[in-house]
Design a protein around this motif. Structure first.
Motif, short mmCIF file in Angstrom:
data_model
loop_
_atom_site.label_atom_id
_atom_site.label_comp_id
_atom_site.label_asym_id
_atom_site.label_seq_id
_atom_site.Cartn_x
_atom_site.Cartn_y
_atom_site.Cartn_z
N PRO A 9 0.80 -1.23 0.00
CA PRO A 9 0.00 0.00 0.00
C PRO A 9 0.84 1.28 0.00
O PRO A 9 0.41 2.30 -0.52
CB PRO A 9 -0.83 -0.12 1.28
N ASP A 107 -7.37 -5.85 -1.53
CA ASP A 107 -6.61 -4.71 -2.04
C ASP A 107 -7.28 -3.36 -1.79
O ASP A 107 -6.77 -2.33 -2.21
CB ASP A 107 -6.34 -4.88 -3.54
N GLY A 108 -8.39 -3.36 -1.08
CA GLY A 108 -9.07 -2.11 -0.77
C GLY A 108 -8.64 -1.49 0.55
O GLY A 108 -9.00 -0.36 0.86
N CYS A 110 -5.51 -1.09 3.83
CA CYS A 110 -4.12 -1.22 4.29
C CYS A 110 -4.18 -1.51 5.78
O CYS A 110 -5.17 -1.23 6.44
CB CYS A 110 -3.32 0.05 4.02
N PRO A 164 -8.69 2.51 4.57
CA PRO A 164 -8.70 2.38 3.11
C PRO A 164 -7.28 2.51 2.54
O PRO A 164 -6.49 3.34 2.97
CB PRO A 164 -9.57 3.56 2.66
N ARG A 165 -6.98 1.66 1.58
CA ARG A 165 -5.65 1.63 0.97
C ARG A 165 -5.29 2.98 0.36
O ARG A 165 -4.13 3.37 0.37
CB ARG A 165 -5.60 0.54 -0.09
N SER A 166 -6.26 3.70 -0.14
CA SER A 166 -5.99 4.99 -0.78
C SER A 166 -5.44 6.02 0.21
O SER A 166 -4.85 7.02 -0.21
CB SER A 166 -7.25 5.54 -1.44
N SER A 167 -5.61 5.77 1.50
CA SER A 167 -5.10 6.71 2.50
C SER A 167 -3.88 6.16 3.24
O SER A 167 -3.48 6.69 4.28
CB SER A 167 -6.20 7.07 3.50
#
Length: 183
Positions: A9, A107-108, A110, A164-167
């Motif tokens: 991530p 994968d969504g 971390c 969330p992985r995006s963060s």
């Protein structure tokens, strides 16, 4: 042909480990995740089909290869070793059939494991969660800095943070910055 390779991530080839004073912040990448939600009127049937006891509000449970976190009414996040259960969502769906909706989550999200003597000091600066009174196995959904996350107490001096992985980069930055201030 494409030569794809997985990244963590945080964008690395290997998980990151930061040691700051007595605190360790570890990027955890070896876990498969799937969410499971009982369909209306099917909770009992879903529970019978699973080989895992499902925890109540704010709790987690573990049995064999699997862990479960309560994430909402009739909803749980299931975790297992990725190497052994790469297709975790498909495994769960095969078990529960039409009694539940199962969604791949690996994968969504971390996960960072934080451990050390100053654990509570760190989280008291990042969150309003009552970390000092959290018992082992308790889970709280709240905010870390400005990010939504799950705090999962694994031991007296060990907490998992799932977000969330995006963060991932923002969460890691916040954990490291505060660890430096309490070290």
């Amino acid at each position: 042909m494409h030569k794809l390779k997985p990244i963590t991530p945080l964008g690395g080839d290997t998980p990151r480990l930061d040691q700051i004073g007595t605190l360790s912040i570890t990027e955890v990448v070896g876990q498969a995740l799937a969410s499971i939600t009982a369909r209306e009127g099917q909770l009992g049937q879903m529970q019978e089909a699973l080989a895992l006891p499902l925890p109540g509000v704010g709790k987690s449970s573990a049995q064999g290869d699997f862990s479960a976190l309560w994430i909402g009414p009739d909803q749980w996040m299931i975790s297992a070793d990725h190497d052994q259960h790469e297709l975790l969502a498909a495994e769960l769906k095969h078990m529960v059939g039409d009694a539940a909706s199962v969604v791949e989550q690996t994968d969504g999200w971390c996960r960072f494991d934080v451990s050390g003597a100053a654990l509570c000091d760190l989280f008291e600066r990042l969150s309003n969660a009552p970390v000092r009174s959290m018992a082992c196995g308790e889970v709280i959904r709240g905010k870390i800095e400005h990010l939504g996350a799950f705090l999962w107490r694994l031991a007296d001096d060990h907490m998992a943070v799932i977000a969330p992985r995006s963060s991932a980069a923002s969460l890691h930055h916040a954990l490291v910055a505060v660890a430096r201030s309490v070290a």
